[in-house]
Motif scaffolding. Structure first.
Motif, PDB file in Angstrom:
ATOM      1  N   LEU A   8       0.851  -1.203   0.000  1.00 27.85           N
ATOM      2  CA  LEU A   8       0.000   0.000   0.000  1.00 27.85           C
ATOM      3  C   LEU A   8       0.877   1.240   0.000  1.00 27.85           C
ATOM      4  O   LEU A   8       2.003   1.216   0.503  1.00 27.85           O
ATOM      5  CB  LEU A   8      -0.808   0.075   1.289  1.00 27.85           C
ATOM      6  N   SER A   9       0.324   2.321  -0.518  1.00 26.91           N
ATOM      7  CA  SER A   9       1.021   3.614  -0.371  1.00 26.91           C
ATOM      8  C   SER A   9      -0.040   4.682  -0.166  1.00 26.91           C
ATOM      9  O   SER A   9      -1.241   4.427  -0.313  1.00 26.91           O
ATOM     10  CB  SER A   9       1.861   3.917  -1.625  1.00 26.91           C
ATOM     11  N   GLY A  10       0.420   5.885   0.152  1.00 21.55           N
ATOM     12  CA  GLY A  10      -0.496   7.020   0.244  1.00 21.55           C
ATOM     13  C   GLY A  10      -0.614   7.661  -1.134  1.00 21.55           C
ATOM     14  O   GLY A  10      -0.150   7.111  -2.144  1.00 21.55           O
ATOM     15  N   PRO A  15       6.216   6.455   0.749  1.00 19.64           N
ATOM     16  CA  PRO A  15       6.794   5.128   0.521  1.00 19.64           C
ATOM     17  C   PRO A  15       5.707   4.073   0.298  1.00 19.64           C
ATOM     18  O   PRO A  15       4.504   4.370   0.374  1.00 19.64           O
ATOM     19  CB  PRO A  15       7.501   4.881   1.861  1.00 19.64           C
ATOM     20  N   VAL A  16       6.179   2.835   0.066  1.00 18.76           N
ATOM     21  CA  VAL A  16       5.272   1.700  -0.104  1.00 18.76           C
ATOM     22  C   VAL A  16       5.495   0.780   1.095  1.00 18.76           C
ATOM     23  O   VAL A  16       6.632   0.600   1.529  1.00 18.76           O
ATOM     24  CB  VAL A  16       5.603   0.952  -1.418  1.00 18.76           C
ATOM     25  N   ALA A  17       4.415   0.222   1.654  1.00 14.59           N
ATOM     26  CA  ALA A  17       4.566  -0.657   2.821  1.00 14.59           C
ATOM     27  C   ALA A  17       3.702  -1.897   2.657  1.00 14.59           C
ATOM     28  O   ALA A  17       2.606  -1.830   2.089  1.00 14.59           O
ATOM     29  CB  ALA A  17       4.143   0.094   4.098  1.00 14.59           C
ATOM     30  N   ALA A  50       0.902   7.945   6.795  1.00 14.78           N
ATOM     31  CA  ALA A  50      -0.024   8.044   7.942  1.00 14.78           C
ATOM     32  C   ALA A  50      -0.993   6.869   7.984  1.00 14.78           C
ATOM     33  O   ALA A  50      -1.371   6.409   9.059  1.00 14.78           O
ATOM     34  CB  ALA A  50      -0.807   9.357   7.874  1.00 14.78           C
ATOM     35  N   ALA A  51      -1.411   6.380   6.820  1.00 13.80           N
ATOM     36  CA  ALA A  51      -2.396   5.294   6.791  1.00 13.80           C
ATOM     37  C   ALA A  51      -1.726   3.991   6.333  1.00 13.80           C
ATOM     38  O   ALA A  51      -2.359   3.134   5.721  1.00 13.80           O
ATOM     39  CB  ALA A  51      -3.568   5.673   5.891  1.00 13.80           C
ATOM     40  N   LEU A  52      -0.438   3.858   6.621  1.00 10.88           N
ATOM     41  CA  LEU A  52       0.311   2.625   6.297  1.00 10.88           C
ATOM     42  C   LEU A  52       0.780   1.994   7.593  1.00 10.88           C
ATOM     43  O   LEU A  52       0.989   2.683   8.597  1.00 10.88           O
ATOM     44  CB  LEU A  52       1.552   2.942   5.450  1.00 10.88           C
TER      45      LEU A  52
END
Ligand SMILES: Cc1cc2nc3c(=O)[nH]c(=O)nc-3n(C[C@H](O)[C@H](O)[C@H](O)COP(=O)(O)OP(=O)(O)OC[C@H]3O[C@@H](n4cnc5c(N)ncnc54)[C@H](O)[C@@H]3O)c2cc1C
Length: 452
Positions: A8-10, A15-17, A50-52
């Motif tokens: 996922l990313s924002g 970044p990607v997590a 923030a949402a990762l």
């Protein structure tokens, strides 16, 4: 509930997590899920992390979008936290109501608006989103639900407004709306030849409309540094509409959305194309100096017309730097930021300058009286991070702060200096989540949840 693991990313795609996803269908099960901790996610329109939650749980609220009550006399509405502003607008505008505060995209959830305590073009008049929130449910780390309002559980209320999802999962939300006569905005533009004039227009009574924002040409240099188009607006009254719209003033034929179908090549947004676009934009938009009528969607959400516009930046993504700087020395601070940008040779595409009014009550809320500057930069690795570090130094030296909803790279040390009420916030967090179950990639990067 089964967890699907996904990258996922924002919105900035950096970044990607790798996160484990939970997607509840019904609001009923939220208590059990909140006790598992992790982080909630609405529409993923925050730019960074923030949402990762790298290697942890992400609770998606997109299916929790039911609107349960609408009082069309008083203009109050109750809905699940996954409802988007767009979905809300579709219901309330035709009945003569409008959100008190909206950010620059309608594709945000009510939960995301609370967790970031978002601001709009009217912050200098109406404050941030928290002003419109009458109450919300908060599922804490025990899975217990608290009803929070400015008067009841006010500590939890304030810590959650701007608390970036770290105090619990927001369930139902009740909002106060604003009455409007029409779905239209009476807008006006003013070209500002430089930064000084843009700031004068933004604080000038003559231009002190309810809504104001300056689009800033980040490619301008020398004496034209900071040249802008200042855009102001008010909700239009029925009598101000052209005859064609007066019969049904609350109906708006919303624009269809076009999509950027795939990642654009990285070279598309280069200094030459950006400079050409900005010069044209300044000329065309700066001409609209007489009042004109425009639909609310075009005025508030110009970027929403192009779906997936973040793909314009190519696969490496982009970062948005948004800071607020106090009123005193604002001109000098902003000039230093624009100079640092020019000296770096980076081409920033979109720049927005807004005036902010009184600070919110939330201990981690972003707003303070001053000016907020937001700029988008294609992500170019170490050189980009170095420039943003330089920006942090300038902002810190002048008592400002970076907006967590847009951030992907601030240091823990800078965060503590920028958010001096952190200890107050932490004391409330510890009562709601003593074991620190709610955590995100952002909170771990910035040490949010750890003692000073
Ligand atoms: C084009 C564009 C324009 C924007 N303009 C503005 C602007 O003018 N002003 C402004 O302030 N912001 C602006 N933003 C930022 C955006 O408003 C915020 O990042 C907002 O938080 C995004 O909402 P979301 O539903 O996508 O939340 P997400 O990005 O999914 O999450 C953001 C935060 O909210 C938390 N959260 C979400 N739902 C819940 C819930 N149910 N319970 C607890 N926590 C929750 C998450 O944990 C996370 O910390 C803009 C973003 C874009 C892409």
């Amino acid at each position: 509930m089964n967890r699907l693991t996904e990258n996922l990313s924002g919105w900035g795609r950096y970044p990607v997590a790798q996160c484990g996803l939970l997607r509840p269908e019904r609001h009923k099960g939220l208590g059990g899920l909140s006790a598992e901790g992790g982080i909630a996610r609405g529409q993923g329109r925050s730019y960074g992390d923030a949402a990762l939650n790298q290697d942890g749980a992400v609770l998606l609220t997109e299916r929790l979008n039911r609107l349960s009550a609408f009082d069309s006399e008083r203009g109050t509405v109750t809905a699940e936290s996954g409802l988007t502003l767009r979905e809300l607008l579709d219901v309330v505008v035709p009945r003569g109501w409008f959100p008190l505060v909206t950010p620059g995209t309608g594709y945000v959830s009510l939960g995301g608006c609370i967790a970031a305590d978002v601001h709009g073009k009217n912050h200098h008049h109406d404050g941030a989103f928290s002003r419109s929130v009458l109450e919300f449910e908060l599922f804490d780390a025990d899975g217990a639900v608290r009803t929070c309002s400015p008067d009841v559980q006010s500590e939890a209320f304030n810590a959650t407004m701007g608390g970036m999802g770290l105090t619990g999962v927001i369930g139902d939300v009740t909002l106060q709306l604003r009455p409007v006569e029409t779905a239209w905005i009476q807008a006006q533009h003013a070209p500002a030849r430089d930064l000084e004039q843009a700031l004068t227009f933004l604080q000038d009574n003559e231009h002190d409309a309810r809504y104001s924002v300056a689009w800033i040409d980040l490619q301008s240099r020398g004496r034209a540094l900071g040249r802008s188009v200042v855009m102001t607006g008010e909700h239009a009254v029925r009598d101000a509409l052209p005859a064609a719209h007066r019969a049904d003033p609350l109906q708006l034929k919303l624009r269809g959305e076009r999509n950027v179908p795939l990642d654009m090549p990285g070279w598309l947004l280069n200094p030459l194309t950006i400079r050409a676009f900005n010069a044209l934009y300044y000329r065309l938009e700066g001409r609209k100096t007489s009042p004109f009528i425009v639909g609310y969607d075009k005025f508030f959400y110009p970027l929403d017309a192009l779906g997936h516009w973040n793909r314009l930046y190519g696969k490496r993504g982009f970062v948005q730097y948004q800071c607020v700087v106090p009123l005193e020395q604002a001109h000098e601070t902003l000039r230093q930021l624009l100079d640092a940008l020019a000296a770096s040779g980076h081409a920033a595409f979109l720049g927005v300058l807004k005036r902010l009014g009184a600070a919110s009550a939330g201990q981690l809320a972003f707003s303070m009286p001053g000016y907020t500057l937001a700029l988008d930069l294609p992500f170019g690795g170490a050189a980009t991070l170095e420039l943003l570090q330089r920006f942090d130094e300038i902002v810190l030296a002048h008592g400002g702060r970076v907006y967590l909803a847009k951030d992907a790279r601030l240091s823990a040390e800078s965060f503590r200096q920028m958010y001096p009420r952190y200890d107050e916030w932490l004391a409330v967090k510890q009562t709601l989540d003593p074991q620190g179950r709610f955590s995100s990639s952002l909170s771990r990067r910035l040490g949010i949840g750890e003692p000073s």
